[in-house]
Each structure stands twice: as C-alpha cells, then as structure tokens.
Design an enzyme around this catalytic site. Structure first.
Site, PDB file in Angstrom:
ATOM      1  CG  ASN A  50      -8.263  -1.111  -0.975  1.00 60.97           C
ATOM      2  OD1 ASN A  50      -7.987  -2.247  -1.369  1.00 60.97           O
ATOM      3  ND2 ASN A  50      -7.415  -0.376  -0.281  1.00 60.97           N
ATOM      4  CD  GLU A  76      -0.769  -3.508   2.113  1.00 54.46           C
ATOM      5  OE1 GLU A  76      -1.173  -2.989   3.189  1.00 54.46           O
ATOM      6  OE2 GLU A  76      -1.373  -3.419   1.053  1.00 54.46           O
ATOM      7  CB  CYS A  99      -3.646  -0.244   3.392  1.00 56.60           C
ATOM      8  SG  CYS A  99      -2.634  -0.215   1.899  1.00 56.60           S
ATOM      9  CD  GLU A 141       3.097  -8.466  -2.551  1.00 58.60           C
ATOM     10  OE1 GLU A 141       3.464  -9.612  -2.854  1.00 58.60           O
ATOM     11  OE2 GLU A 141       1.912  -8.183  -2.357  1.00 58.60           O
TER      12      GLU A 141
END
Length: 488
Positions: free
Chosen positions: A155, A251, A285, A466
């Site tokens: 993405n 993630e 996300c 992160e």
C-alpha cells in the site's frame, strides 16, 4: 559518493541487489500490474534460495564493519543518499503512480515523505544511561542486532520500506528488503540508488513470493524480522521466527474506530472523517474503519459525509487533473476481497448512504480496479462491515448516546492499531482517547502516523513498534556494563 555526482540509474530495468551487485533471475520473471489499466508492467527478477543465501552471507559480512561505524558516520551516509534519491524524484513519482495507481499528488507526498523520514532519523540519537553509586558504575548502551529482514507491504511501498531501512541502518544493522510482489518496482530502485552510497551488503533487496518471506523468517543468520502486513501472515512470520528466537516487529491490520462528539462543527469535520476513511482508497492499516457519531448530530453528520463522498473524484494514470483524490485498489486480489463486503451488505439489506451496492458505477473508469467510495448507514454490531477490516473504500457509521457504551463498542475488537476522537471539548476528547485500546490515538485529526513517534499496535494489531526515538530500540540489544570500583 559526493552529493554533487550525477546518478545515472535507469528506471525501466529492474534487478535484485545482492552484495552491491545487480542480479537478474534464472527463473521465469515476475511482473506487476498497473491497477489503473489492468495491464502488465515490467518484468522483475524472482530471487532464488541461493540469492537469499548470498544476501544473508553478504549482510553478515558487512555487519562486522558497519556495526563499528559511529552513528555520525551512518547519519552522514544517510544524508548523502537523500541527495542521490532527490535526483530521481520525478522518476520515483512516475514509477509509484504506475505500480500503485495513486493520484499524482499523493504519489508525490509518498516520494517526498521518504526524504523527510530519512532526514528525521539523522536528528536522532541512540540513548545511553549511566548510574553510579559508591560501589559501581552501570552503563546501559544499545547495540545492533545484526541482519534485519524487512518484509514490506504494497500500500505504501516506498515510505514503509524506508520506515524499516532508516532505523535499521542508523542503529548499525544491515538489512535485506523484501518488497511485495504486487509493488516491487520502487523498492528495487530505491535500494539500487543506495548502492551509490552505502558499502556492499549493508542494504540489499530481493524480490519474490511468499516462499521468500518464509525463508527469511526461518533463516538462522537473520536476526530480526520487521513485517508489515495482514494479521494472518504476521502470525506465520512469528511462528517461523520463533524457531530461531529471532526478534520480530509486527505491524498488522487494524479496525480503527472514530468517535464523534456532539459539539463538533459538522460542516468542517464530516469531510475530514471521510478522508480518514478513504485516504489511499481505504488501503491504509490505520484508516478509519468504524465511525461512531453522537445521536444528536447523527442524521445531519451522515448526510454531510455522504455529500462529500459523492463529490470525490476518482482516477489514475499519468494524465490526471489535480482534483483527483482517490485511485484504484492496488491489485485484483484485494479488489475482489473488498467487493465481498459490498455483496454482504447488499444481501443483508443494509442502507447505503453513499456509493453503490454493486461497488462500481458508470461514472468510474471502465478499466482497472476502481471502487466507488461507500458509506453504510447503521449496520448491526455483528455485521461483517463492523467486525472485519475491508481495506478498501467502504465504511460503516453508527449512532451512540452513552459515553461508556461507545468506548466499550470501540474497544470491542481483536485489533488495536489506531483510533480517533473528535470534539470541540478537547479535554473530554483526550479523556476518551486515553481509554481507547490502540497504539496511536488521534484527537481532532484522522490517522496520520509520523516518524516522530513510535508506531505499533495493541492486541492482534502487532508486536512491538518502530519509528521515533523509542522505535530505534526495537533494532537493538541492551548491553549493560557493571564496572565495580577497586578498593585499594
């Protein structure tokens, strides 16, 4: 390489980068697809298991010297690379448009964001702590892990790759990037430009399919996996990494809730909520995926959202007007998945406040993977559109009246990546925000992660985090020296 030297990299031939060398493939090459037209793009090499073995060996060899460089040297090289990358700004924008279908203005934002991301990391330091008493001095430092495997999504192929590369390099690790097979082109080229600055083996890239990601995750000489992608795949990565107890940062997906308080300015806030849901055609996300609007303003707010959604222009390709806000879904697999949410909502008889029950309409481009931005008005709590993450431009709204109940509803999910609270009473909004079970909560803004702060999820939205000063530590081992004072 000095920043004044002209980089001569071409953007119509693509290679894996192993030990500083361009490497083609002996196997049948892979190709991406332009989501605007559905047409095949350039061939790219598929890395073999031997390619990966060679890359891991080169990364471990390079780590010996790279890990001993000073952080000032690493920052200097990052800065020099930014100058090389900037020479190809237009090339990267055009390439990103072709592989993702993003409107030009948003492709430009991503390309420029890479520069900003790398630049920000040159301002960071690795923390060090010293404690002294009459008996001893304790010094805690943070040392690099070794070789990082970065498994990156489709993405935001550039910015999310750089989100792993910059902190890994800054902390003294070497890194092997695996781009998504849906969007391999910009990542391959970005790492190619890095060969003009960084020593061989420090930054490498190998493209391939799911097998390559599994090999990376299992490899005993890869010391960390940083993965961005789906929850299902993240669990597989974690399972594979556990066999060698390598570090992982995951993630993963989110089902982000936005809570709208009754005191908002409807005219100003409703379009912002729509952009939070439909940014990058919902392929984010941390996009807003559930919208809870106070019952006192619910009808007017949904109407304002619907009016703005209907005004959004879709398009893509090289020639496009500046007012295009949304492009297509990036790939056919995701396009078909998103359409199942439309089919379910239509079959269940849910109300479409905006958009088409058939996902597309005659106003959309007839080629490519385009979907009409769609709002589902007040589906039930157990509906699929509420319970699952579509990762596309379709979003549900629901009314609420009781603050405790809506907080519970927002937290009633197995994910916890992002969330938003909107209200003129900022104290109340922040009080609600503190109770939302998500890694990043935004007050009076839709979700806008930044390299200035650590980014990670709660629950099944991920492990670790992160970015930001704190995020550097996910690429390090703590190393403590206890030095006792001699008693003479």
């Amino acid at each position: 390489m000095s920043p004044s030297k002209v980089s001569t990299i071409v953007f119509d031939k693509f290679y894996n980068i192993v030990d500083g060398q361009l490497r083609d493939t002996k196997d049948t090459p892979h190709h991406g697809v332009n989501p605007v037209t559905g047409q095949e793009l350039w061939d790219v090499p598929v890395a073999s298991k031997q390619d990966l073995e060679d890359a891991v060996a080169a990364a471990n060899k390079a780590f010996v010297s790279w890990s001993q460089t000073s952080i000032e040297e690493r920052k200097e090289l990052l800065g020099k690379w930014v100058a090389v990358y900037a020479q190809h700004r237009d090339d990267f924008i055009n390439l990103l448009i072709k592989e993702t279908g993003k409107p030009r203005k948003f492709a430009t934002v991503e390309v420029d964001g890479v520069t900003q991301f790398a630049g920000f990391h040159t301002t960071l330091t690795i923390p060090e702590e010293r404690i002294e008493d009459d008996e001893k001095v304790i010094t805690t430092r943070y040392t690099p892990l070794g070789v990082v495997g970065a498994i990156c999504p489709w993405n935001f192929p550039l910015i999310l790759s750089m989100g792993k590369i910059a902190p890994a390099l800054l902390t003294g690790n070497t890194i092997i990037v695996k781009p998504s097979p849906f969007t391999p082109y910009t990542s391959l080229k970005m790492v190619e430009t890095m060969q003009e600055v960084f020593p061989p083996g420090v930054v490498q890239v190998v493209g391939g399919n799911n097998d390559l990601g599994a090999w990376l995750s299992l490899h005993p000489n890869v010391h960390k996996i940083s993965f961005t992608g789906s929850i299902a795949t993240g669990k597989k990565v974690m399972e594979a990494a556990a066999k060698t107890l390598k570090r992982v940062t995951l993630e993963l997906g989110g089902n982000d809730a936005s809570i709208i308080l009754p005191d908002v300015d409807i005219k100003k806030t409703a379009p912002e909520i729509v952009m939070g849901a439909f940014q990058n055609s919902g392929q984010v996300c941390v996009a807003t995926k559930r919208i809870y609007i106070h019952e006192a303003i619910y009808t007017d707010f949904v109407a304002e959202m619907a009016a703005f959604a209907k005004s959004i222009k879709l398009g893509g390709g090289d020639d496009q007007p500046d007012d295009i806000l949304l492009g297509p879904i990036q790939n056919k697999m995701q396009y078909d998945k998103v359409k199942t949410f439309f089919q379910d909502s239509k079959a269940k008889g849910y109300k479409f406040a905006a958009g088409s029950p058939d996902a597309t309409d005659s106003a959309l481009p007839q080629k490519g993977f385009f979907i009409t931005p769609t709002i589902i008005d007040n589906p039930p709590n157990d509906s699929r559109i509420i319970a699952e993450e579509p990762f596309g431009p379709i979003v549900p709204t629901q009314p609420w009246s009781d603050e405790e109940e809506v907080i519970a509803r927002a937290n009633n999910t197995n994910t916890g990546l992002g969330a938003c609270v909107w209200g003129a009473d900022v104290d109340r909004a922040e009080r609600i925000a503190r109770r939302l079970q998500a890694g990043s909560v935004f007050v009076n803004s839709w979700e806008k992660p930044t390299p200035q702060a650590i980014f990670g999820g709660h629950k099944e939205s991920g492990i670790g985090g992160e970015w930001g000063q704190t995020g550097l530590l996910s690429y390090c081992n703590p190393h403590v020296i206890h030095s006792y004072k001699l008693k003479l």
